[in-house]
Design an enzyme around this catalytic site. Sequence first.
Site, PDB file in Angstrom:
ATOM      1  N   ARG A 129      -9.584   0.756   8.634  1.00 29.57           N
ATOM      2  CA  ARG A 129      -8.943  -0.578   9.038  1.00 29.57           C
ATOM      3  C   ARG A 129     -10.052  -1.352   9.632  1.00 29.57           C
ATOM      4  O   ARG A 129      -9.633  -2.343  10.141  1.00 29.57           O
ATOM      5  CB  ARG A 129      -7.910  -0.186   9.757  1.00 29.57           C
ATOM      6  CG  ARG A 129      -6.712  -0.690   8.954  1.00 29.57           C
ATOM      7  CD  ARG A 129      -5.501  -0.633  10.269  1.00 29.57           C
ATOM      8  NE  ARG A 129      -4.229  -1.053   9.811  1.00 29.57           N
ATOM      9  CZ  ARG A 129      -3.221  -0.600   9.161  1.00 29.57           C
ATOM     10  NH1 ARG A 129      -3.287   0.442   8.840  1.00 29.57           N
ATOM     11  NH2 ARG A 129      -2.252  -1.281   9.044  1.00 29.57           N
TER      12      ARG A 129
ATOM     13  N   ARG B 109      11.472  -1.261  11.186  1.00 37.47           N
ATOM     14  CA  ARG B 109      10.271  -0.949  12.129  1.00 37.47           C
ATOM     15  C   ARG B 109      10.200  -1.890  13.155  1.00 37.47           C
ATOM     16  O   ARG B 109      10.374  -3.129  13.016  1.00 37.47           O
ATOM     17  CB  ARG B 109       8.977  -0.763  11.308  1.00 37.47           C
ATOM     18  CG  ARG B 109       8.770   0.303  10.758  1.00 37.47           C
ATOM     19  CD  ARG B 109       7.589   0.664   9.724  1.00 37.47           C
ATOM     20  NE  ARG B 109       6.444  -0.145  10.236  1.00 37.47           N
ATOM     21  CZ  ARG B 109       5.257  -0.083   9.316  1.00 37.47           C
ATOM     22  NH1 ARG B 109       5.208   0.594   8.287  1.00 37.47           N
ATOM     23  NH2 ARG B 109       4.402  -0.772   9.659  1.00 37.47           N
TER      24      ARG B 109
ATOM     25  N   LYS C  17       0.957  -1.251  -0.035  1.00 44.24           N
ATOM     26  CA  LYS C  17      -0.026  -0.014   0.001  1.00 44.24           C
ATOM     27  C   LYS C  17       0.853   1.411  -0.047  1.00 44.24           C
ATOM     28  O   LYS C  17       0.603   2.431  -0.910  1.00 44.24           O
ATOM     29  CB  LYS C  17      -0.951   0.263   1.134  1.00 44.24           C
ATOM     30  CG  LYS C  17      -1.915  -1.047   1.377  1.00 44.24           C
ATOM     31  CD  LYS C  17      -2.763  -1.063   2.773  1.00 44.24           C
ATOM     32  CE  LYS C  17      -1.917  -0.981   3.864  1.00 44.24           C
ATOM     33  NZ  LYS C  17      -1.289  -2.329   4.436  1.00 44.24           N
TER      34      LYS C  17
ATOM     35  N   ARG D  53      -0.242  -8.436  13.566  1.00 46.22           N
ATOM     36  CA  ARG D  53      -0.636  -7.554  12.417  1.00 46.22           C
ATOM     37  C   ARG D  53      -1.657  -8.270  11.531  1.00 46.22           C
ATOM     38  O   ARG D  53      -2.696  -8.015  11.205  1.00 46.22           O
ATOM     39  CB  ARG D  53       0.275  -6.894  11.840  1.00 46.22           C
ATOM     40  CG  ARG D  53       0.965  -5.824  12.826  1.00 46.22           C
ATOM     41  CD  ARG D  53       2.251  -5.301  12.193  1.00 46.22           C
ATOM     42  NE  ARG D  53       2.308  -4.804  11.019  1.00 46.22           N
ATOM     43  CZ  ARG D  53       3.479  -4.831  10.133  1.00 46.22           C
ATOM     44  NH1 ARG D  53       4.715  -5.533  10.644  1.00 46.22           N
ATOM     45  NH2 ARG D  53       3.418  -4.096   9.024  1.00 46.22           N
TER      46      ARG D  53
ATOM     47  N   ARG E 160      11.803  -5.900   5.300  1.00 45.94           N
ATOM     48  CA  ARG E 160      11.628  -4.315   4.802  1.00 45.94           C
ATOM     49  C   ARG E 160      12.606  -3.546   5.697  1.00 45.94           C
ATOM     50  O   ARG E 160      12.876  -3.694   6.641  1.00 45.94           O
ATOM     51  CB  ARG E 160      10.054  -4.185   5.217  1.00 45.94           C
ATOM     52  CG  ARG E 160       9.857  -2.625   4.999  1.00 45.94           C
ATOM     53  CD  ARG E 160       8.569  -2.182   4.819  1.00 45.94           C
ATOM     54  NE  ARG E 160       7.754  -2.353   6.088  1.00 45.94           N
ATOM     55  CZ  ARG E 160       6.598  -2.327   6.486  1.00 45.94           C
ATOM     56  NH1 ARG E 160       5.730  -1.743   5.333  1.00 45.94           N
ATOM     57  NH2 ARG E 160       5.995  -2.619   7.605  1.00 45.94           N
TER      58      ARG E 160
HETATM   59  P1  AP5 Z   1       4.808  -1.571   1.879  1.00 43.45           P
HETATM   60  O1  AP5 Z   1       4.541  -0.803   0.774  1.00 43.45           O
HETATM   61  O2  AP5 Z   1       5.713  -0.993   3.146  1.00 43.45           O
HETATM   62  O3  AP5 Z   1       3.598  -2.387   2.449  1.00 43.45           O
HETATM   63  P2  AP5 Z   1       2.063  -1.747   3.120  1.00 43.45           P
HETATM   64  O4  AP5 Z   1       1.287  -2.412   2.546  1.00 43.45           O
HETATM   65  O5  AP5 Z   1       2.515  -0.237   3.290  1.00 43.45           O
HETATM   66  O6  AP5 Z   1       2.599  -2.540   4.479  1.00 43.45           O
HETATM   67  P3  AP5 Z   1       2.494  -1.892   6.150  1.00 43.45           P
HETATM   68  O7  AP5 Z   1       3.410  -2.730   7.132  1.00 43.45           O
HETATM   69  O8  AP5 Z   1       3.044  -0.538   6.239  1.00 43.45           O
HETATM   70  O9  AP5 Z   1       1.156  -1.811   6.569  1.00 43.45           O
HETATM   71  P4  AP5 Z   1       0.665  -2.058   7.875  1.00 43.45           P
HETATM   72  O10 AP5 Z   1      -0.589  -2.021   7.276  1.00 43.45           O
HETATM   73  O11 AP5 Z   1       0.828  -2.954   8.742  1.00 43.45           O
HETATM   74  O12 AP5 Z   1       1.523  -0.685   8.485  1.00 43.45           O
HETATM   75  P5  AP5 Z   1       0.938   0.816   8.626  1.00 43.45           P
HETATM   76  O13 AP5 Z   1       2.066   1.572   8.859  1.00 43.45           O
HETATM   77  O14 AP5 Z   1      -0.133   1.133   7.801  1.00 43.45           O
HETATM   78  O15 AP5 Z   1       5.637  -2.819   1.169  1.00 43.45           O
HETATM   79  C1  AP5 Z   1       6.141  -3.915   2.324  1.00 43.45           C
HETATM   80  C2  AP5 Z   1       7.420  -4.469   1.854  1.00 43.45           C
HETATM   81  O16 AP5 Z   1       7.067  -5.230   0.518  1.00 43.45           O
HETATM   82  C3  AP5 Z   1       8.638  -3.401   1.341  1.00 43.45           C
HETATM   83  O17 AP5 Z   1       9.743  -3.921   1.931  1.00 43.45           O
HETATM   84  C4  AP5 Z   1       8.515  -3.064  -0.045  1.00 43.45           C
HETATM   85  O18 AP5 Z   1       9.733  -2.683  -0.297  1.00 43.45           O
HETATM   86  C5  AP5 Z   1       8.118  -4.860  -0.566  1.00 43.45           C
HETATM   87  N1  AP5 Z   1       7.235  -4.564  -1.808  1.00 43.45           N
HETATM   88  C6  AP5 Z   1       6.398  -3.821  -2.009  1.00 43.45           C
HETATM   89  N2  AP5 Z   1       5.601  -3.978  -3.111  1.00 43.45           N
HETATM   90  C7  AP5 Z   1       6.331  -5.090  -3.637  1.00 43.45           C
HETATM   91  C8  AP5 Z   1       6.430  -5.756  -4.918  1.00 43.45           C
HETATM   92  N3  AP5 Z   1       5.435  -5.598  -5.901  1.00 43.45           N
HETATM   93  N4  AP5 Z   1       7.278  -6.723  -4.972  1.00 43.45           N
HETATM   94  C9  AP5 Z   1       8.241  -7.182  -4.103  1.00 43.45           C
HETATM   95  N5  AP5 Z   1       8.306  -6.281  -2.784  1.00 43.45           N
HETATM   96  C10 AP5 Z   1       7.272  -5.443  -2.595  1.00 43.45           C
HETATM   97  O19 AP5 Z   1       0.301   0.770  10.367  1.00 43.45           O
HETATM   98  C11 AP5 Z   1       1.297   0.364  11.469  1.00 43.45           C
HETATM   99  C12 AP5 Z   1       0.665   0.168  12.633  1.00 43.45           C
HETATM  100  O20 AP5 Z   1       0.028   1.636  12.930  1.00 43.45           O
HETATM  101  C13 AP5 Z   1      -0.645  -0.795  12.714  1.00 43.45           C
HETATM  102  O21 AP5 Z   1      -0.260  -2.069  12.941  1.00 43.45           O
HETATM  103  C14 AP5 Z   1      -1.516  -0.060  13.890  1.00 43.45           C
HETATM  104  O22 AP5 Z   1      -1.032  -0.222  15.134  1.00 43.45           O
HETATM  105  C15 AP5 Z   1      -1.490   1.585  13.664  1.00 43.45           C
HETATM  106  N6  AP5 Z   1      -2.492   1.925  12.601  1.00 43.45           N
HETATM  107  C16 AP5 Z   1      -2.220   2.478  11.295  1.00 43.45           C
HETATM  108  N7  AP5 Z   1      -3.523   2.758  10.558  1.00 43.45           N
HETATM  109  C17 AP5 Z   1      -4.164   2.544  11.578  1.00 43.45           C
HETATM  110  C18 AP5 Z   1      -5.682   2.520  11.513  1.00 43.45           C
HETATM  111  N8  AP5 Z   1      -6.566   3.115  10.410  1.00 43.45           N
HETATM  112  N9  AP5 Z   1      -6.702   2.127  12.649  1.00 43.45           N
HETATM  113  C19 AP5 Z   1      -5.819   1.577  13.750  1.00 43.45           C
HETATM  114  N10 AP5 Z   1      -4.410   1.275  13.852  1.00 43.45           N
HETATM  115  C20 AP5 Z   1      -3.721   1.821  12.722  1.00 43.45           C
HETATM  116 MG    MG Z   2       2.651   1.091   4.753  1.00 45.14          MG
END
Ligand code: AP5
Ligand code: MG
Length: 219
Positions: free
Chosen positions: A93, A165, A18, A176, A132
């Site tokens: 979410r 992270r 994402k 997660r 990552r």
């Molecule tokens: P990346 O693009 O970083 O993936 P992502 O979908 O953004 O994954 P996140 O881990 O950031 O999602 P998340 O939902 O757990 O975390 P968030 O920060 O939102 O890609 C992942 C990896 O794959 C990278 O290494 C990238 O290089 C690689 N990659 C990407 N595309 C690729 C491809 N096509 N081929 C190969 N490799 C590829 O949330 C973190 C925390 O914050 C949550 O756990 C929660 O505690 C809190 N939080 C955030 N938002 C909310 C909410 N709305 N409600 C409640 N809590 C929340």
């Molecule tokens: Mg992300």
Amino acid sequence: MSVAERNLILLGAPGAGKGTQAQRLAVRFGIPQISTGDMLRATHREGTPLGKKAEEYMNKGALVPDEVVIGLVEERLGKPDAKAGFILDGFPRTIPQAEALDGVLAKLGRAKIRVVDVNVPEATLVERLGGRLSCPKDGASYHVKFTPPKHDNVCDQCGTALITRADDKPEAISQRLREYHDKTAPLAGYYKKSGVLKSIDGVGELDLVLDRIVRALGD
Ligand code: AP5
Ligand code: MG
């Protein structure tokens, strides 16, 4: 309300890509990426009480309470740079967050949202998150094997040293994924019902996945 408005949501599991694709869509369409994960990490870096509280949930891999993130997003969507559209990444979410978003957008008189669900098998998610590297400054994601930075451990965009992270440790990754299955996956059904959902395969080269998203949007 404007027809040119692009109000987009990227749905998908942790590690679906994402953040990676939201950054690229933001450049392509000239609209901001709004990542609640990045916003919460920024509140923590600023040392605010909210940031400290949020970190306790995040490091365990648990979701932060709905009212906290809804407040952050409502404030962000009201900023001038989001008038022509936005890409929400990591929000909503939960069903209550999706309902709150509908209310905020109606209140702001905004055009209909479009939602793209990025599908990636669980084993691939775990592999992506385990390798990552993240930029603590601009939120850019890299992967030690799949998408390495041009120079070792340094962000291509801003030169900041990359980090792993705290929630990319194995126990937090499992939690997660559990949270995703229990609370976030049902959103696909929520948006399917209102006819705004498209699903794409999130496995493949970054440009290929970006093309799939753009085609799904019909842009
Ligand atoms: P990346 O693009 O970083 O993936 P992502 O979908 O953004 O994954 P996140 O881990 O950031 O999602 P998340 O939902 O757990 O975390 P968030 O920060 O939102 O890609 C992942 C990896 O794959 C990278 O290494 C990238 O290089 C690689 N990659 C990407 N595309 C690729 C491809 N096509 N081929 C190969 N490799 C590829 O949330 C973190 C925390 O914050 C949550 O756990 C929660 O505690 C809190 N939080 C955030 N938002 C909310 C909410 N709305 N409600 C409640 N809590 C929340
Ligand atoms: Mg992300």
